[in-house]
Design a protein around this motif. Structure first.
Motif, PDB file in Angstrom:
ATOM      1  N   ILE A   1       0.846  -1.201   0.000  1.00 41.43           N
ATOM      2  CA  ILE A   1       0.000   0.000   0.000  1.00 41.43           C
ATOM      3  C   ILE A   1       0.877   1.244   0.000  1.00 41.43           C
ATOM      4  CG2 ILE A   1      -1.565   1.357   1.444  1.00 41.43           C
ATOM      5  CD1 ILE A   1      -2.837  -1.295   2.284  1.00 41.43           C
ATOM      6  N   MET A   2       1.896   1.235   0.840  1.00 43.14           N
ATOM      7  CA  MET A   2       2.768   2.413   0.945  1.00 43.14           C
ATOM      8  C   MET A   2       3.518   2.636  -0.349  1.00 43.14           C
ATOM      9  SD  MET A   2       4.086   2.732   4.641  1.00 43.14           S
ATOM     10  CE  MET A   2       3.184   3.977   5.370  1.00 43.14           C
ATOM     11  N   VAL A   3       4.048   1.555  -0.928  1.00 40.50           N
ATOM     12  CA  VAL A   3       4.816   1.679  -2.171  1.00 40.50           C
ATOM     13  C   VAL A   3       3.909   2.225  -3.269  1.00 40.50           C
ATOM     14  CG1 VAL A   3       5.874   0.314  -3.992  1.00 40.50           C
ATOM     15  CG2 VAL A   3       6.539  -0.077  -1.638  1.00 40.50           C
ATOM     16  N   LEU A   4       2.708   1.676  -3.362  1.00 33.96           N
ATOM     17  CA  LEU A   4       1.761   2.136  -4.378  1.00 33.96           C
ATOM     18  C   LEU A   4       1.450   3.606  -4.187  1.00 33.96           C
ATOM     19  CD1 LEU A   4      -0.790  -0.723  -4.906  1.00 33.96           C
ATOM     20  CD2 LEU A   4       0.595   0.435  -6.618  1.00 33.96           C
ATOM     21  N   LEU A   5       1.259   3.980  -2.903  1.00 37.25           N
ATOM     22  CA  LEU A   5       0.943   5.372  -2.576  1.00 37.25           C
ATOM     23  C   LEU A   5       2.070   6.302  -3.041  1.00 37.25           C
ATOM     24  CD1 LEU A   5      -1.550   6.242  -0.784  1.00 37.25           C
ATOM     25  CD2 LEU A   5       0.189   6.898   0.881  1.00 37.25           C
ATOM     26  N   ILE A   6       3.289   5.929  -2.669  1.00 37.30           N
ATOM     27  CA  ILE A   6       4.457   6.762  -2.996  1.00 37.30           C
ATOM     28  C   ILE A   6       4.609   6.862  -4.509  1.00 37.30           C
ATOM     29  CG2 ILE A   6       6.970   6.908  -2.811  1.00 37.30           C
ATOM     30  CD1 ILE A   6       5.910   7.295  -0.123  1.00 37.30           C
ATOM     31  N   VAL A   7       4.523   5.690  -5.183  1.00 36.39           N
ATOM     32  CA  VAL A   7       4.750   5.680  -6.635  1.00 36.39           C
ATOM     33  C   VAL A   7       3.684   6.529  -7.326  1.00 36.39           C
ATOM     34  CG1 VAL A   7       4.688   4.226  -8.680  1.00 36.39           C
ATOM     35  CG2 VAL A   7       5.978   3.490  -6.687  1.00 36.39           C
ATOM     36  N   SER A   8       2.411   6.315  -6.930  1.00 39.48           N
ATOM     37  CA  SER A   8       1.352   7.071  -7.621  1.00 39.48           C
ATOM     38  C   SER A   8       1.482   8.559  -7.337  1.00 39.48           C
ATOM     39  CB  SER A   8      -0.025   6.546  -7.241  1.00 39.48           C
ATOM     40  OG  SER A   8      -0.163   6.563  -5.852  1.00 39.48           O
ATOM     41  N   LEU A   9       1.858   8.902  -6.101  1.00 39.14           N
ATOM     42  CA  LEU A   9       2.034  10.316  -5.751  1.00 39.14           C
ATOM     43  C   LEU A   9       3.127  10.938  -6.608  1.00 39.14           C
ATOM     44  CD1 LEU A   9       0.653  11.909  -3.404  1.00 39.14           C
ATOM     45  CD2 LEU A   9       2.901  11.882  -2.317  1.00 39.14           C
ATOM     46  N   MET A  10       4.234  10.216  -6.719  1.00 38.31           N
ATOM     47  CA  MET A  10       5.380  10.736  -7.474  1.00 38.31           C
ATOM     48  C   MET A  10       5.019  10.886  -8.947  1.00 38.31           C
ATOM     49  SD  MET A  10       7.795  11.595  -5.703  1.00 38.31           S
ATOM     50  CE  MET A  10       8.191  11.579  -3.993  1.00 38.31           C
ATOM     51  N   VAL A  11       4.293   9.907  -9.472  1.00 37.02           N
ATOM     52  CA  VAL A  11       3.919   9.960 -10.888  1.00 37.02           C
ATOM     53  C   VAL A  11       3.040  11.179 -11.136  1.00 37.02           C
ATOM     54  CG1 VAL A  11       2.502   8.835 -12.654  1.00 37.02           C
ATOM     55  CG2 VAL A  11       4.175   7.509 -11.367  1.00 37.02           C
ATOM     56  N   VAL A  12       2.066  11.377 -10.253  1.00 34.45           N
ATOM     57  CA  VAL A  12       1.145  12.507 -10.436  1.00 34.45           C
ATOM     58  C   VAL A  12       1.910  13.826 -10.322  1.00 34.45           C
ATOM     59  CG1 VAL A  12      -0.787  13.725  -9.382  1.00 34.45           C
ATOM     60  CG2 VAL A  12      -0.892  11.263  -9.673  1.00 34.45           C
ATOM     61  N   VAL A  13       2.699  13.931  -9.243  1.00 33.08           N
ATOM     62  CA  VAL A  13       3.448  15.175  -9.018  1.00 33.08           C
ATOM     63  C   VAL A  13       4.426  15.416 -10.165  1.00 33.08           C
ATOM     64  CG1 VAL A  13       5.186  16.235  -7.537  1.00 33.08           C
ATOM     65  CG2 VAL A  13       3.190  15.156  -6.529  1.00 33.08           C
ATOM     66  N   GLY A  14       5.126  14.344 -10.567  1.00 31.38           N
ATOM     67  CA  GLY A  14       6.119  14.457 -11.641  1.00 31.38           C
ATOM     68  C   GLY A  14       5.468  14.913 -12.926  1.00 31.38           C
ATOM     69  N   ALA A  15       4.378  14.241 -13.315  1.00 31.21           N
ATOM     70  CA  ALA A  15       3.716  14.585 -14.562  1.00 31.21           C
ATOM     71  C   ALA A  15       3.222  16.025 -14.520  1.00 31.21           C
ATOM     72  CB  ALA A  15       2.547  13.626 -14.797  1.00 31.21           C
ATOM     73  N   PHE A  16       2.642  16.393 -13.383  1.00 28.91           N
ATOM     74  CA  PHE A  16       2.106  17.745 -13.233  1.00 28.91           C
ATOM     75  C   PHE A  16       3.223  18.783 -13.342  1.00 28.91           C
ATOM     76  CE2 PHE A  16       0.715  21.302 -10.607  1.00 28.91           C
ATOM     77  CZ  PHE A  16      -0.504  21.569 -11.195  1.00 28.91           C
ATOM     78  N   LEU A  17       4.327  18.532 -12.656  1.00 30.51           N
ATOM     79  CA  LEU A  17       5.446  19.482 -12.652  1.00 30.51           C
ATOM     80  C   LEU A  17       6.036  19.644 -14.035  1.00 30.51           C
ATOM     81  CD1 LEU A  17       7.496  18.906  -9.402  1.00 30.51           C
ATOM     82  CD2 LEU A  17       6.421  21.013 -10.193  1.00 30.51           C
ATOM     83  N   MET A  18       6.277  18.474 -14.684  1.00 30.25           N
ATOM     84  CA  MET A  18       6.936  18.533 -15.986  1.00 30.25           C
ATOM     85  C   MET A  18       6.049  19.213 -17.015  1.00 30.25           C
ATOM     86  SD  MET A  18       8.778  14.919 -15.660  1.00 30.25           S
ATOM     87  CE  MET A  18       9.369  14.562 -17.279  1.00 30.25           C
ATOM     88  N   ASN A  19       4.781  18.948 -16.936  1.00 29.62           N
ATOM     89  CA  ASN A  19       3.842  19.592 -17.846  1.00 29.62           C
ATOM     90  C   ASN A  19       3.819  21.090 -17.596  1.00 29.62           C
ATOM     91  OD1 ASN A  19       1.907  19.272 -19.914  1.00 29.62           O
ATOM     92  ND2 ASN A  19       0.310  19.741 -18.401  1.00 29.62           N
ATOM     93  N   SER A  20       3.841  21.468 -16.315  1.00 24.14           N
ATOM     94  CA  SER A  20       3.803  22.891 -15.966  1.00 24.14           C
ATOM     95  C   SER A  20       5.039  23.614 -16.504  1.00 24.14           C
ATOM     96  CB  SER A  20       3.776  23.079 -14.451  1.00 24.14           C
ATOM     97  OG  SER A  20       2.673  22.455 -13.916  1.00 24.14           O
ATOM     98  N   VAL A  21       6.204  22.979 -16.384  1.00 23.66           N
ATOM     99  CA  VAL A  21       7.449  23.607 -16.854  1.00 23.66           C
ATOM    100  C   VAL A  21       7.357  23.860 -18.351  1.00 23.66           C
ATOM    101  CG1 VAL A  21       9.872  23.128 -17.272  1.00 23.66           C
ATOM    102  CG2 VAL A  21       8.905  22.761 -15.006  1.00 23.66           C
ATOM    103  N   THR A  22       6.924  22.834 -19.107  1.00 24.96           N
ATOM    104  CA  THR A  22       6.805  22.969 -20.555  1.00 24.96           C
ATOM    105  C   THR A  22       5.860  24.117 -20.905  1.00 24.96           C
ATOM    106  OG1 THR A  22       7.008  20.584 -20.605  1.00 24.96           O
ATOM    107  CG2 THR A  22       6.383  21.656 -22.658  1.00 24.96           C
ATOM    108  N   ARG A  23       4.690  24.097 -20.188  1.00 28.77           N
ATOM    109  CA  ARG A  23       3.687  25.129 -20.463  1.00 28.77           C
ATOM    110  C   ARG A  23       4.255  26.518 -20.201  1.00 28.77           C
ATOM    111  NH1 ARG A  23       0.077  23.851 -23.255  1.00 28.77           N
ATOM    112  NH2 ARG A  23       0.683  25.834 -24.155  1.00 28.77           N
ATOM    113  N   TYR A  24       4.960  26.576 -19.059  1.00 30.13           N
ATOM    114  CA  TYR A  24       5.522  27.873 -18.680  1.00 30.13           C
ATOM    115  C   TYR A  24       6.468  28.380 -19.771  1.00 30.13           C
ATOM    116  CZ  TYR A  24       8.437  31.270 -16.309  1.00 30.13           C
ATOM    117  OH  TYR A  24       9.121  32.398 -15.996  1.00 30.13           O
ATOM    118  N   TYR A  25       7.285  27.469 -20.274  1.00 31.17           N
ATOM    119  CA  TYR A  25       8.256  27.871 -21.293  1.00 31.17           C
ATOM    120  C   TYR A  25       7.558  28.352 -22.551  1.00 31.17           C
ATOM    121  CZ  TYR A  25      12.820  27.430 -19.367  1.00 31.17           C
ATOM    122  OH  TYR A  25      13.936  27.678 -18.658  1.00 31.17           O
TER     123      TYR A  25
END
Ligand code: ATP
Ligand code: MG
Length: 595
Positions: free
Chosen positions: A12-36
């Protein structure tokens, strides 16, 4: 259990961490591209917008004697490179031919294969500025058409997004690092959690297993107020409750078991499949066989009632059976408890009642018979006498009267015996104990019977031991017993027989024994001669005046004295009867006196 819960927690913890990171990562990377992208177009709009009049003017107004417009445009663009963010590596400007989009000049040489005609360039070729961007593309561009000195040009700014990409790459590796760290933390945390959650659960499990095995003594310590603490508390309460309940049930069962084991009545229980589930020792003894769980109803009691009939009976069914000379009363009843049930057979031994009943019937029949014979005789002789008064010869009358007197004596004798027995039966007969010499009593009996023996030509021998003591007993009764034994020997020994009377002492008892060489008693009758009215040869016995009560009275008297009377086995013909008495008198009486 521990491992599985731990694994689940970790997953459960691993799934939580992985899904959190994926969501945060995707969101951040998309935001950076958009910002540029947004930043790029804002910059372009600012540079080519209405506010930047000087730049537009410099781009469009030709200088005097201008020969190469494109080079001039390029020079203006170079001068404004800072505003446009051109660095010559990732972002470049180009001057294109406004009619066909051909490369004329730029901050970088024309790339191999020429510049691609993007949608923005196409828009510019049609005379409109192209500011469109595609998020999917790996570049961003802007194409602005200008006219300079009658010539059409396109100012084209192209950014290959390398900066955004490298930033995204950096961010990606950062997120990966965070993910690994998060995973390590989650594994450690799951260990910690499983320790705090699983350990008390494991203790509970162990305790429950103990309870399942019947050990209720385990009390668990309540270490927390949370759900596990409550569970532990409930467990403790449940174990306590269970212990008292089971103790009560066990107690009840023990009581029943003891009852079953020691009750005189036999009990056999069958389950619904007709198999024996329980039987007590009394049942085995009464039915003369052992029971195992292999035994079934059919062969045992099937002859009385079919199993289904008993199972469906309202209360119980009764039957009778004789086993090994015993009368058994059987009660068959169904029993049911929840979905269990079966049939119970209760076996009651009624032999004693039956024999008592039979004895009573026999006794009444015997008494009536014994009294009727002399009475009939008396009546017929009396009738003859009364019919022929005066006609009968005097000696015949005397003989008849003699018979009548004899028969009356016999009746009185019988009635006296019966009275004696009935006194014994009702316990009204008290012994009149005195102290007297045993040898003297035997000798007196011998003297009294001597004449009678002589009349039958018997040889009567008296053999007394020297050490005969004084005894405590009811003298008259004891002599009555001796007389009976001796007169029997005289009666049942053909004339000219040999009768030996001997007496002696053995420990704290004295004995007297009468041995004759008469007709003796057949083996089959030996067990019965102490019964009331029992005679071996009825005709012969009655003829000799016997009623069959003498020995039964003798036995009653001996029992009252706590002595004994019995037949002694012997090889030679005839009979040996022996009686024994305690020297000090019956213990029962002695104890009463001591009190
Ligand atoms: P009662 O004693 O009442 O006058 P009884 O002598 O017939 O009558 P018991 O003394 O009780 O009765 O004896 C019972 C039976 O035992 C006798 O009828 C006889 O058949 C048998 N019996 C007793 N003593 C002898 C003996 N010495 N030899 C052979 N048979 C005997
Ligand atoms: Mg007798």
């Amino acid at each position: 259990m521990r491992r599985s819960l731990h694994l689940k927690l970790m997953l459960i913890m691993v799934l939580l961490i992985v899904s959190l990171m994926v969501v945060v990562g995707a969101f951040l990377m998309n935001s950076v591209t958009r910002y540029y992208i947004d930043d790029f177009y804002e910059q372009m709009a600012a540079a080519f917008g209405q506010d930047n009049v000087d730049f537009i003017r410099d781009l469009q107004r030709p200088t005097k004697d201008e020969t190469d417009g494109a080079a001039m445009v390029e020079a203006v663009l170079r001068a404004y490179g800072g505003t446009l963010g051109v660095d010559g590596r990732n972002r470049n400007y180009y001057v294109l031919d406004g009619t066909n989009g051909r490369y004329l000049a730029g901050s970088a040489p024309q790339p191999e294969g020429g510049l691609a005609i993007t949608p923005n360039i196409t828009t510019a070729l049609l005379g409109e500025p192209g500011y469109d961007s595609s998020a999917a593309a790996d570049y961003m561009d802007a194409a602005i058409p200008i006219t300079r000195g009658g010539q059409r040009y396109i100012v084209y700014i192209l950014d290959n997004r390398a900066t955004a990409r490298s930033l995204n790459g950096e961010m990606f590796s950062l997120i990966l690092e965070a993910l690994v760290l998060g995973l390590v933390i989650s594994v450690l945390l799951s260990f910690l959690l499983s320790k705090t959650m699983v350990a008390p659960l494991q203790r509970l499990t162990d305790a429950i297993e103990d309870v399942a095995e019947g050990d209720f003594s385990r009390k668990l310590e309540v270490t927390s107020g949370d759900e596990i603490g409550q569970l532990t508390e409930s467990f403790n309460a449940m174990a306590g409750q269970l212990q008292t309940t089971i103790a009560a049930v066990e107690n009840e069962r023990n009581k029943l078991d003891t009852l079953f084991l020691h009750m005189a009545d036999g009990v056999v229980a069958f389950d619904r499949e007709e198999r024996v589930i329980h039987s007590n020792p009394a049942a085995a003894q009464l039915l003369g066989r052992e029971f195992t769980d292999q035994d079934s109803y059919g062969p045992l009691f099937g002859d009385l009632f079919p199993f289904r009939e008993v199972e469906g009976a309202a209360s119980h069914l009764a039957a009778e059976r004789t086993v090994g000379g015993r009368y058994l009363e059987l009660l068959l009843a169904p029993f049911a408890r929840a979905n269990q049930g079966g049939v119970l057979v209760l076996i009651h031994d009624v032999t004693a009642q039956r024999t008592a009943e039979q004895t009573r019937k026999d006794f009444v029949a015997n008494v009536s018979h014994e009294l009727r014979t002399p009475l009939t005789n008396i009546k017929s002789y009396a009738e003859t006498l009364s019919d022929g008064v005066g006609d009968l010869p005097p000696e015949m009358e005397r003989r008849f009267l003699g018979v009548i007197l004899n028969e009356s004596d016999r009746m009185i004798h019988i009635l006296q015996d019966l009275l004696t027995l009935s006194r014994f039966d009702s316990g009204r007969s008290e012994l009149r104990l005195t102290r007297f010499p045993f040898g003297k009593a035997v000798d007196d009996t011998y003297q009294a019977i001597r004449l009678d023996a002589q009349n039958h030509a018997h040889q009567l021998i008296l053999d007394l031991s020297e050490d005969l003591p004084e005894i405590v007993a009811d003298r008259e009764r004891v002599v009555q017993v001796m007389m009976n034994i001796l007169s029997n020997s005289i009666k049942y020994t053909p004339n000219g027989g040999r009768i030996v009377i001997s007496a002696g002492r053995e420990g704290d008892r004295v004995w007297m024994q009468v041995d004759d060489n008469g007709i003796g008693i057949p083996e089959a009758d030996r067990g019965h001669i102490f019964e009331r009215f029992y005679r071996v040869d009825k005709a012969r016995s009655r003829q000799s005046g016997g009623t069959g009560l003498g020995l039964s009275i003798a036995r009653e008297i001996m029992n009252q004295h706590e002595g004994a009377i019995y037949l002694v086995d012997k090889e030679t013909p005839g009979l040996t009867v022996r009686m024994e008495l305690p020297i000090g008198g019956p213990k029962r009486v002695r104890q009463n006196e001591e009190r």
